[in-house]
Motif scaffolding. Structure first.
Motif, PDB file in Angstrom:
ATOM      1  N   PRO A  99       0.827  -1.204   0.000  1.00  0.00           N
ATOM      2  CA  PRO A  99       0.000   0.000   0.000  1.00  0.00           C
ATOM      3  C   PRO A  99       0.863   1.257   0.000  1.00  0.00           C
ATOM      4  CG  PRO A  99       0.170  -0.864   2.220  1.00  0.00           C
ATOM      5  CD  PRO A  99       0.899  -1.841   1.331  1.00  0.00           C
ATOM      6  N   GLY A 100       0.212   2.422  -0.172  1.00  0.00           N
ATOM      7  CA  GLY A 100       0.935   3.683  -0.092  1.00  0.00           C
ATOM      8  C   GLY A 100       0.571   4.628  -1.212  1.00  0.00           C
ATOM      9  N   ILE A 101       1.092   5.837  -1.119  1.00  0.00           N
ATOM     10  CA  ILE A 101       0.795   6.882  -2.097  1.00  0.00           C
ATOM     11  C   ILE A 101       1.360   6.516  -3.465  1.00  0.00           C
ATOM     12  CG2 ILE A 101       1.171   9.311  -2.655  1.00  0.00           C
ATOM     13  CD1 ILE A 101       1.352   9.828   0.381  1.00  0.00           C
ATOM     14  N   GLU A 102       2.590   6.013  -3.497  1.00  0.00           N
ATOM     15  CA  GLU A 102       3.234   5.630  -4.756  1.00  0.00           C
ATOM     16  C   GLU A 102       3.036   4.137  -5.010  1.00  0.00           C
ATOM     17  OE1 GLU A 102       7.483   7.210  -4.456  1.00  0.00           O
ATOM     18  OE2 GLU A 102       6.753   7.081  -2.400  1.00  0.00           O
ATOM     19  N   PRO A 103       3.024   3.714  -6.271  1.00  0.00           N
ATOM     20  CA  PRO A 103       3.000   2.271  -6.556  1.00  0.00           C
ATOM     21  C   PRO A 103       4.290   1.620  -6.053  1.00  0.00           C
ATOM     22  CG  PRO A 103       2.450   3.579  -8.511  1.00  0.00           C
ATOM     23  CD  PRO A 103       2.987   4.527  -7.493  1.00  0.00           C
ATOM     24  N   ARG A 104       4.168   0.659  -5.167  1.00  0.00           N
ATOM     25  CA  ARG A 104       5.331  -0.029  -4.606  1.00  0.00           C
ATOM     26  C   ARG A 104       5.022  -1.511  -4.469  1.00  0.00           C
ATOM     27  NH1 ARG A 104      10.216   3.055  -3.970  1.00  0.00           N
ATOM     28  NH2 ARG A 104       9.514   5.223  -3.938  1.00  0.00           N
ATOM     29  N   GLY A 105       6.078  -2.303  -4.416  1.00  0.00           N
ATOM     30  CA  GLY A 105       5.929  -3.727  -4.198  1.00  0.00           C
ATOM     31  C   GLY A 105       7.209  -4.310  -3.650  1.00  0.00           C
ATOM     32  N   ALA A 106       7.125  -5.498  -3.098  1.00  0.00           N
ATOM     33  CA  ALA A 106       8.296  -6.201  -2.574  1.00  0.00           C
ATOM     34  C   ALA A 106       8.404  -7.538  -3.293  1.00  0.00           C
ATOM     35  CB  ALA A 106       8.175  -6.406  -1.066  1.00  0.00           C
ATOM     36  N   LEU A 107       9.607  -8.120  -3.246  1.00  0.00           N
ATOM     37  CA  LEU A 107       9.856  -9.438  -3.827  1.00  0.00           C
ATOM     38  C   LEU A 107      10.212 -10.400  -2.706  1.00  0.00           C
ATOM     39  CD1 LEU A 107      12.034  -8.511  -6.942  1.00  0.00           C
ATOM     40  CD2 LEU A 107       9.585  -9.007  -6.877  1.00  0.00           C
ATOM     41  N   ALA A 108       9.514 -11.514  -2.644  1.00  0.00           N
ATOM     42  CA  ALA A 108       9.779 -12.534  -1.629  1.00  0.00           C
ATOM     43  C   ALA A 108      10.399 -13.751  -2.311  1.00  0.00           C
ATOM     44  CB  ALA A 108       8.502 -12.928  -0.906  1.00  0.00           C
ATOM     45  N   LEU A 109      11.593 -14.103  -1.889  1.00  0.00           N
ATOM     46  CA  LEU A 109      12.348 -15.210  -2.460  1.00  0.00           C
ATOM     47  C   LEU A 109      12.505 -16.300  -1.410  1.00  0.00           C
ATOM     48  CD1 LEU A 109      14.256 -16.307  -4.782  1.00  0.00           C
ATOM     49  CD2 LEU A 109      16.118 -15.231  -3.495  1.00  0.00           C
ATOM     50  N   THR A 137      13.613 -17.281   3.719  1.00  0.00           N
ATOM     51  CA  THR A 137      12.673 -16.404   3.039  1.00  0.00           C
ATOM     52  C   THR A 137      13.252 -14.999   3.077  1.00  0.00           C
ATOM     53  OG1 THR A 137      10.745 -17.740   3.631  1.00  0.00           O
ATOM     54  CG2 THR A 137      10.337 -15.457   2.995  1.00  0.00           C
ATOM     55  N   LEU A 138      13.662 -14.502   1.917  1.00  0.00           N
ATOM     56  CA  LEU A 138      14.267 -13.183   1.807  1.00  0.00           C
ATOM     57  C   LEU A 138      13.304 -12.259   1.080  1.00  0.00           C
ATOM     58  CD1 LEU A 138      17.898 -12.254   0.935  1.00  0.00           C
ATOM     59  CD2 LEU A 138      16.035 -11.179  -0.307  1.00  0.00           C
ATOM     60  N   ILE A 139      13.030 -11.095   1.682  1.00  0.00           N
ATOM     61  CA  ILE A 139      12.113 -10.117   1.098  1.00  0.00           C
ATOM     62  C   ILE A 139      12.906  -8.874   0.741  1.00  0.00           C
ATOM     63  CG2 ILE A 139      10.020  -8.757   1.423  1.00  0.00           C
ATOM     64  CD1 ILE A 139       9.112 -10.836   3.483  1.00  0.00           C
ATOM     65  N   GLY A 140      12.966  -8.567  -0.543  1.00  0.00           N
ATOM     66  CA  GLY A 140      13.634  -7.364  -1.013  1.00  0.00           C
ATOM     67  C   GLY A 140      12.643  -6.219  -1.098  1.00  0.00           C
ATOM     68  N   VAL A 141      13.014  -5.047  -0.567  1.00  0.00           N
ATOM     69  CA  VAL A 141      12.070  -3.934  -0.482  1.00  0.00           C
ATOM     70  C   VAL A 141      12.692  -2.646  -1.004  1.00  0.00           C
ATOM     71  CG1 VAL A 141      10.943  -4.966   1.520  1.00  0.00           C
ATOM     72  CG2 VAL A 141      12.737  -3.272   1.876  1.00  0.00           C
ATOM     73  N   HIS A 142      11.820  -1.776  -1.503  1.00  0.00           N
ATOM     74  CA  HIS A 142      12.150  -0.386  -1.798  1.00  0.00           C
ATOM     75  C   HIS A 142      10.942   0.418  -1.338  1.00  0.00           C
ATOM     76  CE1 HIS A 142      13.591   2.883  -4.870  1.00  0.00           C
ATOM     77  NE2 HIS A 142      13.754   3.237  -3.616  1.00  0.00           N
ATOM     78  N   LEU A 143      11.010   0.929  -0.116  1.00  0.00           N
ATOM     79  CA  LEU A 143       9.851   1.544   0.508  1.00  0.00           C
ATOM     80  C   LEU A 143       9.626   2.961  -0.008  1.00  0.00           C
ATOM     81  CD1 LEU A 143      10.314   0.294   4.186  1.00  0.00           C
ATOM     82  CD2 LEU A 143       9.088  -0.794   2.285  1.00  0.00           C
ATOM     83  N   GLY A 144       8.436   3.502   0.280  1.00  0.00           N
ATOM     84  CA  GLY A 144       8.022   4.788  -0.241  1.00  0.00           C
ATOM     85  C   GLY A 144       8.759   5.968   0.368  1.00  0.00           C
ATOM     86  N   LEU A 145       8.551   7.125  -0.247  1.00  0.00           N
ATOM     87  CA  LEU A 145       9.207   8.343   0.212  1.00  0.00           C
ATOM     88  C   LEU A 145       8.493   8.962   1.408  1.00  0.00           C
ATOM     89  CD1 LEU A 145      10.015   9.981  -3.251  1.00  0.00           C
ATOM     90  CD2 LEU A 145      11.575   8.736  -1.738  1.00  0.00           C
ATOM     91  N   ALA A 146       7.193   8.710   1.568  1.00  0.00           N
ATOM     92  CA  ALA A 146       6.425   9.262   2.689  1.00  0.00           C
ATOM     93  C   ALA A 146       6.446   8.282   3.858  1.00  0.00           C
ATOM     94  CB  ALA A 146       4.991   9.536   2.257  1.00  0.00           C
ATOM     95  N   VAL A 175      13.664 -15.581   8.256  1.00  0.00           N
ATOM     96  CA  VAL A 175      13.132 -14.498   7.436  1.00  0.00           C
ATOM     97  C   VAL A 175      14.090 -13.310   7.488  1.00  0.00           C
ATOM     98  CG1 VAL A 175      11.195 -12.918   7.069  1.00  0.00           C
ATOM     99  CG2 VAL A 175      10.773 -15.236   7.921  1.00  0.00           C
ATOM    100  N   LEU A 176      14.342 -12.725   6.325  1.00  0.00           N
ATOM    101  CA  LEU A 176      15.229 -11.576   6.227  1.00  0.00           C
ATOM    102  C   LEU A 176      14.615 -10.560   5.271  1.00  0.00           C
ATOM    103  CD1 LEU A 176      19.084 -11.709   5.891  1.00  0.00           C
ATOM    104  CD2 LEU A 176      17.772 -10.267   4.360  1.00  0.00           C
ATOM    105  N   LEU A 177      14.464  -9.306   5.731  1.00  0.00           N
ATOM    106  CA  LEU A 177      14.042  -8.200   4.890  1.00  0.00           C
ATOM    107  C   LEU A 177      15.252  -7.320   4.639  1.00  0.00           C
ATOM    108  CD1 LEU A 177      11.307  -8.946   6.511  1.00  0.00           C
ATOM    109  CD2 LEU A 177      10.604  -6.642   5.894  1.00  0.00           C
ATOM    110  N   MET A 178      15.450  -6.892   3.408  1.00  0.00           N
ATOM    111  CA  MET A 178      16.552  -5.970   3.156  1.00  0.00           C
ATOM    112  C   MET A 178      16.268  -5.120   1.936  1.00  0.00           C
ATOM    113  SD  MET A 178      19.526  -8.631   1.915  1.00  0.00           S
ATOM    114  CE  MET A 178      20.760  -7.417   2.282  1.00  0.00           C
TER     115      MET A 178
END
Length: 227
Positions: free
Chosen positions: A102-112, A118-127, A150-153
């Protein structure tokens, strides 16, 4: 099992101001020598969002391969500008899922899912309001994987340590060091969050002369041992 994981915002392979020179970013990745690396901003932003990191150069220069998945467009490398590279021997067992956020900008994460991790790659929003929503959703998914490592990075876009990360209370949040802006790093935007079952052996920021030229972010890395 030990793994060297890393995260790198490529800034469309333009350095801080240009020109487009993906060979610099690939050399930085090769020097990092990761088993798995999550990447952000691998595609150009406008139009059909074609790849900024040419896929035909990746394996030759780094020894890594991109995880196969449905991308943003026919000429894109990633989804929402994100991709994951890993060693070929891990690729055969890797399973990737896309996680809309969710969020103001279109965003998504990748779960590998690979090698018991289980590794989750993220690029979170500016707000920050969007980042809080995004992390809450990811933390909820991590909680349902409580039996797993589980690892988020990735690029959390959060410069504060005392706010914005409240949803990650069940995870250990690691900030290896200042990673932005690359020529004179001051802000710790790139982070790693680990579940309790993962043993952290070492971590750091790849602060080299080449890395300071290749992107506006420096890569971060961690060496971990899985249960």
């Amino acid at each position: 099992m030990k793994l060297r994981v890393a995260s790198y915002n490529l800034h469309k392979c333009r350095g801080l101001t240009g020109p487009h020179a993906p060979e610099r970013n690939l050399q930085v990745i090769a020097e990092l020598d990761p088993d798995i690396i999550t990447l952000q901003e691998v595609d150009f932003r406008l139009g059909a969002r074609p790849e900024a990191l040419p896929r035909d150069m990746i394996e030759e220069m780094t020894g890594l391969v991109p995880v196969q998945m449905r991308t943003t467009g026919e000429t894109s490398l990633g989804w929402h500008g994100q991709a994951v590279l890993l060693r070929p021997e891990l690729a055969s067992e890797a399973v990737m899922r896309r996680l809309p956020l969710p969020g103001i900008e279109p965003r998504g994460a990748l779960a590998l899912r690979v090698a018991g991790l289980t590794l989750i790659g993220v690029h979170l929003g500016l707000a920050r309001s969007s980042r809080r929503q995004q992390l809450a959703r990811l933390a909820s998914k991590a909680a349902r994987l409580a039996g797993d490592a589980v690892l988020l990075m990735g690029d959390f876009n959060e410069w504060r340590d005392d706010r914005g990360l409240e949803s990650l209370g069940s995870l250990r949040v690691l900030t290896p060091g200042p990673s932005y802006p690359a020529p004179m790093p001051r802000l710790r935007l790139d982070r790693i969050a680990l579940s309790r079952r993962i043993e952290l052996l070492d971590s750091g920021v790849a602060d080299t002369e080449l890395a300071r030229q290749a992107s506006d972010h420096l890569p971060i890395w961690a060496e971990i041992r899985l249960p």
